[in-house]
Design a protein around this motif. Structure first.
Motif, PDB file in Angstrom:
ATOM      1  N   VAL A 119       0.817  -1.227   0.000  1.00 26.39           N
ATOM      2  CA  VAL A 119       0.000   0.000   0.000  1.00 26.39           C
ATOM      3  C   VAL A 119       0.847   1.272   0.000  1.00 26.39           C
ATOM      4  O   VAL A 119       0.389   2.302  -0.483  1.00 26.39           O
ATOM      5  CB  VAL A 119      -0.982   0.073   1.187  1.00 26.39           C
ATOM      6  CG1 VAL A 119      -2.066  -0.970   1.066  1.00 26.39           C
ATOM      7  CG2 VAL A 119      -0.294   0.007   2.510  1.00 26.39           C
ATOM      8  N   ARG A 120       2.067   1.194   0.495  1.00 26.50           N
ATOM      9  CA  ARG A 120       2.875   2.417   0.539  1.00 26.50           C
ATOM     10  C   ARG A 120       3.161   2.950  -0.861  1.00 26.50           C
ATOM     11  O   ARG A 120       3.346   4.149  -1.045  1.00 26.50           O
ATOM     12  CB  ARG A 120       4.178   2.170   1.288  1.00 26.50           C
ATOM     13  CG  ARG A 120       3.927   2.055   2.771  1.00 26.50           C
ATOM     14  CD  ARG A 120       5.230   1.989   3.537  1.00 26.50           C
ATOM     15  NE  ARG A 120       4.961   2.080   4.952  1.00 26.50           N
ATOM     16  CZ  ARG A 120       5.012   3.205   5.657  1.00 26.50           C
ATOM     17  NH1 ARG A 120       5.330   4.347   5.077  1.00 26.50           N
ATOM     18  NH2 ARG A 120       4.738   3.195   6.945  1.00 26.50           N
ATOM     19  N   ARG A 121       3.146   2.041  -1.824  1.00 23.55           N
ATOM     20  CA  ARG A 121       3.350   2.491  -3.202  1.00 23.55           C
ATOM     21  C   ARG A 121       2.223   3.394  -3.677  1.00 23.55           C
ATOM     22  O   ARG A 121       2.364   4.100  -4.673  1.00 23.55           O
ATOM     23  CB  ARG A 121       3.359   1.295  -4.153  1.00 23.55           C
ATOM     24  CG  ARG A 121       4.514   0.384  -4.025  1.00 23.55           C
ATOM     25  CD  ARG A 121       4.534  -0.439  -5.287  1.00 23.55           C
ATOM     26  NE  ARG A 121       5.311  -1.634  -5.098  1.00 23.55           N
ATOM     27  CZ  ARG A 121       5.528  -2.529  -6.050  1.00 23.55           C
ATOM     28  NH1 ARG A 121       5.010  -2.360  -7.232  1.00 23.55           N
ATOM     29  NH2 ARG A 121       6.254  -3.579  -5.805  1.00 23.55           N
ATOM     30  N   LEU A 122       1.096   3.335  -2.989  1.00 20.47           N
ATOM     31  CA  LEU A 122      -0.067   4.109  -3.438  1.00 20.47           C
ATOM     32  C   LEU A 122      -0.279   5.373  -2.613  1.00 20.47           C
ATOM     33  O   LEU A 122      -1.318   6.014  -2.732  1.00 20.47           O
ATOM     34  CB  LEU A 122      -1.319   3.242  -3.395  1.00 20.47           C
ATOM     35  CG  LEU A 122      -1.437   2.186  -4.493  1.00 20.47           C
ATOM     36  CD1 LEU A 122      -2.787   1.501  -4.434  1.00 20.47           C
ATOM     37  CD2 LEU A 122      -1.231   2.786  -5.872  1.00 20.47           C
ATOM     38  N   ASP A 123       0.678   5.749  -1.792  1.00 20.50           N
ATOM     39  CA  ASP A 123       0.467   6.918  -0.927  1.00 20.50           C
ATOM     40  C   ASP A 123       0.099   8.169  -1.725  1.00 20.50           C
ATOM     41  O   ASP A 123      -0.767   8.941  -1.307  1.00 20.50           O
ATOM     42  CB  ASP A 123       1.701   7.156  -0.041  1.00 20.50           C
ATOM     43  CG  ASP A 123       1.632   6.317   1.243  1.00 20.50           C
ATOM     44  OD1 ASP A 123       0.517   5.853   1.601  1.00 20.50           O
ATOM     45  OD2 ASP A 123       2.678   6.122   1.893  1.00 20.50           O
ATOM     46  N   ALA A 124       0.711   8.353  -2.875  1.00 21.31           N
ATOM     47  CA  ALA A 124       0.379   9.544  -3.677  1.00 21.31           C
ATOM     48  C   ALA A 124      -1.059   9.455  -4.199  1.00 21.31           C
ATOM     49  O   ALA A 124      -1.764  10.478  -4.296  1.00 21.31           O
ATOM     50  CB  ALA A 124       1.365   9.686  -4.836  1.00 21.31           C
ATOM     51  N   VAL A 125      -1.502   8.243  -4.499  1.00 20.13           N
ATOM     52  CA  VAL A 125      -2.880   8.048  -4.956  1.00 20.13           C
ATOM     53  C   VAL A 125      -3.855   8.323  -3.803  1.00 20.13           C
ATOM     54  O   VAL A 125      -4.877   8.997  -3.969  1.00 20.13           O
ATOM     55  CB  VAL A 125      -3.051   6.612  -5.508  1.00 20.13           C
ATOM     56  CG1 VAL A 125      -4.516   6.245  -5.676  1.00 20.13           C
ATOM     57  CG2 VAL A 125      -2.288   6.473  -6.821  1.00 20.13           C
ATOM     58  N   PHE A 126      -3.533   7.842  -2.603  1.00 21.90           N
ATOM     59  CA  PHE A 126      -4.414   8.101  -1.445  1.00 21.90           C
ATOM     60  C   PHE A 126      -4.482   9.599  -1.147  1.00 21.90           C
ATOM     61  O   PHE A 126      -5.520  10.130  -0.761  1.00 21.90           O
ATOM     62  CB  PHE A 126      -3.919   7.338  -0.211  1.00 21.90           C
ATOM     63  CG  PHE A 126      -3.909   5.842  -0.368  1.00 21.90           C
ATOM     64  CD1 PHE A 126      -4.922   5.182  -1.061  1.00 21.90           C
ATOM     65  CD2 PHE A 126      -2.889   5.073   0.189  1.00 21.90           C
ATOM     66  CE1 PHE A 126      -4.909   3.792  -1.199  1.00 21.90           C
ATOM     67  CE2 PHE A 126      -2.876   3.690   0.058  1.00 21.90           C
ATOM     68  CZ  PHE A 126      -3.879   3.045  -0.639  1.00 21.90           C
ATOM     69  N   GLU A 127      -3.374  10.289  -1.326  1.00 24.28           N
ATOM     70  CA  GLU A 127      -3.353  11.734  -1.097  1.00 24.28           C
ATOM     71  C   GLU A 127      -4.283  12.428  -2.083  1.00 24.28           C
ATOM     72  O   GLU A 127      -5.064  13.299  -1.721  1.00 24.28           O
ATOM     73  CB  GLU A 127      -1.905  12.242  -1.268  1.00 24.28           C
ATOM     74  CG  GLU A 127      -1.397  13.164  -0.210  1.00 24.28           C
ATOM     75  CD  GLU A 127      -2.084  13.099   1.143  1.00 24.28           C
ATOM     76  OE1 GLU A 127      -2.107  12.033   1.783  1.00 24.28           O
ATOM     77  OE2 GLU A 127      -2.596  14.147   1.596  1.00 24.28           O
ATOM     78  N   ARG A 128      -4.194  11.993  -3.347  1.00 26.47           N
ATOM     79  CA  ARG A 128      -5.081  12.587  -4.364  1.00 26.47           C
ATOM     80  C   ARG A 128      -6.542  12.255  -4.062  1.00 26.47           C
ATOM     81  O   ARG A 128      -7.429  13.080  -4.245  1.00 26.47           O
ATOM     82  CB  ARG A 128      -4.672  12.080  -5.753  1.00 26.47           C
ATOM     83  CG  ARG A 128      -5.349  12.786  -6.918  1.00 26.47           C
ATOM     84  CD  ARG A 128      -5.029  14.277  -6.995  1.00 26.47           C
ATOM     85  NE  ARG A 128      -3.621  14.567  -7.169  1.00 26.47           N
ATOM     86  CZ  ARG A 128      -3.005  14.702  -8.354  1.00 26.47           C
ATOM     87  NH1 ARG A 128      -3.676  14.599  -9.466  1.00 26.47           N
ATOM     88  NH2 ARG A 128      -1.714  14.982  -8.417  1.00 26.47           N
ATOM     89  N   MET A 129      -6.799  11.052  -3.589  1.00 25.07           N
ATOM     90  CA  MET A 129      -8.179  10.692  -3.214  1.00 25.07           C
ATOM     91  C   MET A 129      -8.680  11.592  -2.087  1.00 25.07           C
ATOM     92  O   MET A 129      -9.843  12.019  -2.097  1.00 25.07           O
ATOM     93  CB  MET A 129      -8.246   9.228  -2.778  1.00 25.07           C
ATOM     94  CG  MET A 129      -8.116   8.246  -3.930  1.00 25.07           C
ATOM     95  SD  MET A 129      -8.034   6.525  -3.370  1.00 25.07           S
ATOM     96  CE  MET A 129      -9.639   6.335  -2.579  1.00 25.07           C
ATOM     97  N   SER A 130      -7.807  11.903  -1.122  1.00 25.71           N
ATOM     98  CA  SER A 130      -8.204  12.811  -0.036  1.00 25.71           C
ATOM     99  C   SER A 130      -8.590  14.170  -0.613  1.00 25.71           C
ATOM    100  O   SER A 130      -9.611  14.759  -0.228  1.00 25.71           O
ATOM    101  CB  SER A 130      -7.054  13.019   0.953  1.00 25.71           C
ATOM    102  OG  SER A 130      -6.564  11.796   1.426  1.00 25.71           O
ATOM    103  N   GLU A 131      -7.764  14.658  -1.523  1.00 27.86           N
ATOM    104  CA  GLU A 131      -8.019  15.986  -2.110  1.00 27.86           C
ATOM    105  C   GLU A 131      -9.309  16.010  -2.921  1.00 27.86           C
ATOM    106  O   GLU A 131     -10.011  17.013  -2.960  1.00 27.86           O
ATOM    107  CB  GLU A 131      -6.861  16.381  -3.036  1.00 27.86           C
ATOM    108  CG  GLU A 131      -5.572  16.720  -2.304  1.00 27.86           C
ATOM    109  CD  GLU A 131      -4.343  16.648  -3.217  1.00 27.86           C
ATOM    110  OE1 GLU A 131      -3.231  16.531  -2.676  1.00 27.86           O
ATOM    111  OE2 GLU A 131      -4.499  16.683  -4.464  1.00 27.86           O
ATOM    112  N   ARG A 132      -9.603  14.900  -3.571  1.00 32.13           N
ATOM    113  CA  ARG A 132     -10.771  14.839  -4.471  1.00 32.13           C
ATOM    114  C   ARG A 132     -12.002  14.256  -3.775  1.00 32.13           C
ATOM    115  O   ARG A 132     -13.019  13.989  -4.429  1.00 32.13           O
ATOM    116  CB  ARG A 132     -10.447  13.980  -5.700  1.00 32.13           C
ATOM    117  CG  ARG A 132      -9.319  14.506  -6.569  1.00 32.13           C
ATOM    118  CD  ARG A 132      -9.788  15.649  -7.461  1.00 32.13           C
ATOM    119  NE  ARG A 132      -8.697  16.105  -8.301  1.00 32.13           N
ATOM    120  CZ  ARG A 132      -7.899  17.138  -7.995  1.00 32.13           C
ATOM    121  NH1 ARG A 132      -8.104  17.823  -6.872  1.00 32.13           N
ATOM    122  NH2 ARG A 132      -6.936  17.501  -8.818  1.00 32.13           N
ATOM    123  N   SER A 133     -11.908  13.995  -2.471  1.00 28.50           N
ATOM    124  CA  SER A 133     -13.036  13.462  -1.687  1.00 28.50           C
ATOM    125  C   SER A 133     -13.563  12.133  -2.222  1.00 28.50           C
ATOM    126  O   SER A 133     -14.772  11.895  -2.273  1.00 28.50           O
ATOM    127  CB  SER A 133     -14.188  14.471  -1.619  1.00 28.50           C
ATOM    128  OG  SER A 133     -13.751  15.651  -1.009  1.00 28.50           O
TER     129      SER A 133
END
Ligand code: DOR
Ligand code: ZN
Length: 347
Positions: A119-133
Motif C-alpha cells: 500500500v505504501r506504493r499508493l500513498d500519492a494516490v491516497f493523497e489525491r483521493m483525499s483531495e478529491r473526496s
C-alpha cells in the motif's frame, strides 16, 4: 417495540455489493433494485474495473439491466492496482459517477490477483483521493499464506490499516465487511472519517455454521466467518446504533458448480433477502428501532449523500427462499435456501 409486525423505514442503501456482469448481472440486479435505492458496486470483474472509462461503461450495463420502472442508482468504484495513476483519480472524481476506490490486497479474495502488493506504493494516490473526496473501501486481510486465516483481519489492522489511516489524515476510509472484535474496537476508536460495513452473514452466523453436519460451501465467504465472541461484538455495536457501522451486504453471487467444488469460490448470495436478514438480526437484538439508521441513514451521512426520499415496508411474515434461482448457465444458491426468513418486503 415488542411484537412489532410491520416496520416502515426510509428506503435503504447497500454500501457493498457485487453485481458481476452479463447474464449474472441481469439475474441478480432485480433483487437489489427492489429493496435498495443505491448500492456501492464492487469493481472485481474480470478484468477489473481499473479506469473511470470502464466504470462508466459498467454503470451503463447496470442501468440497461434494470427492470422497467426500477428506482436504483449504482455508485461506482475503481479497483486499485500497483499502477493506478493520480490522473485516474482526477478523472474518477470529475465523472461524478465514482464514489471511491477499492483496495484489494493482491491475492486476498475472489478476483484480487491484480490488487495492491504494497500500500505504501499508493500513498500519492491516497493523497489525491483525499483531495478529491473519494472514499477508500478496504478489504482488510493480510495475504501472507502463513498467517492463520482467522487472524488475517486483526493483523491487517495493525500492519496496514492503522498506519495508512494515520498517514492520510483526511482520507475517508470504509473498512469493508468487518468480522472481528478487533475490527469493531479499531473502528470505534479511530479518527473521524473511518467507518465500516457489516454483512448479514457475519451478524447471523459464526464459524461453526461452516461445518454443521458437514462442509457448507454456500456459507464460505471472505473474510471467513469468525468466532462467536466476534459475532457478539458486531451485534453489540450495531444494536448500540454506532453511526460508524452501516449496511453492506457483500452479496456475492457464484454459480452453484463453482461453490460446490474441490476448490470452491468465496462469496454468499444474499441480495434476495438483503434487508430482511438484517431485520431478523435487529429483532433478535431488540433493536428494530435502530434498523433504519443502520440501513438508510449512517451510510448516506458518512458518504455525504442525501438520505433517500422513499420508504420500504417490512412485514413479519415467514417465507422460504428457493433451493436455487436460475442463472444462465447454472443456478444460484441463496442464503437460507430451502429454509425460512422471518421478515418480508411488502409489495
Ligand atoms: O466472499 C467474498 N466474495 N469476499 C470477497 O471479498 C469477494 C467476494 C466475491 O467477489 O465473490
Ligand atoms: Zn465484497
Amino acid at each position: 417495540m415488542v411484537n412489532m409486525q410491520e416496520l416502515t423505514i426510509r428506503r435503504p442503501d447497500d454500501w457493498h455489493l457485487h453485481l458481476r456482469d452479463g447474464a449474472i448481472l441481469a439475474s441478480v440486479l432485480p433483487f437489489t433494485a427492489r429493496r435498495f435505492a443505491r448500492a456501492v458496486v464492487m469493481p472485481n470483474l474480470t478484468p477489473p474495473v481499473t479506469t473511470t472509462a470502464a466504470a462508466l461503461a459498467y454503470r451503463e450495463r447496470i442501468r440497461a439491466a434494470l427492470p422497467a420502472g426500477a428506482d436504483f442508482t449504482p455508485l461506482m468504484t475503481l479497483y486499485l492496482t500497483d499502477s493506478t495513476a493520480r490522473e485516474e483519480i482526477d478523472r474518477a472524481a470529475a465523472s461524478g459517477a465514482v464514489i471511491g476506490c477499492k483496495l484489494y490486497p493482491a491475492g486476498a479474495t475472489t478476483h484480487s490477483a491484480a490488487g495492491v502488493t504494497d500500500v505504501r506504493r499508493l500513498d500519492a494516490v491516497f493523497e489525491r483521493m483525499s483531495e478529491r473526496s473519494l472514499t477508500l473501501q478496504v478489504h482488510g486481510e493480510v495475504v501472507d499464506p502463513a498467517t492463520d486465516i482467522f487472524d488475517r483481519e486483526a493483523l491487517f489492522i495493525e500492519q496496514v490499516l492503522a498506519p495508512l489511516v494515520e498517514r492520510h489524515p483526511r482520507l475517508h476510509v470504509v473498512f469493508e465487511h468487518v468480522t472481528t472484535r478487533a475490527a469493531v474496537e479499531y473502528v470505534c476508536g479511530a479518527r473521524p472519517g473511518v467507518a465500516a460495513t457489516v454483512t448479514p452473514q457475519h451478524l447471523l452466523l459464526n464459524r461453526n455454521a461452516l461445518f454443521q453436519g458437514g462442509i457448507r460451501p454456500h456459507l464460505y465467504c471472505l473474510p471467513v466467518l469468525k468466532r462467536e465472541a466476534d459475532r457478539e461484538a458486531l451485534r453489540a455495536v450495531v444494536a448500540a446504533g454506532n453511526p460508524r457501522f452501516f449496511l453492506g451486504t457483500d452479496s456475492a453471487p457464484h454459480a452453484r458448480h463453482l461453490k460446490e467444488a474441490a476448490c470452491g469460490c468465496a462469496g454468499i448470495f444474499s441480495a434476495h433477502a438483503g434487508i430482511e436478514l438484517y431485520a431478523e438480526v435487529f429483532e433478535q437484538l431488540g433493536a428494530l428501532g435502530r434498523l433504519e439508521d443502520f440501513a438508510a441513514h449512517f451510510g448516506a451521512d458518512f458518504y455525504g449523500l442525501p438520505r433517500n426520499a422513499g420508504t420500504l415496508t417490512l412485514e413479519k411474515r415467514s417465507w422460504s427462499p428457493p433451493a436455487a434461482y436460475p442463472l444462465s448457465p447454472g443456478e444460484l444458491v441463496p442464503l437460507r435456501a430451502g429454509e425460512s426468513v422471518a421478515w418480508a418486503v411488502r409489495g
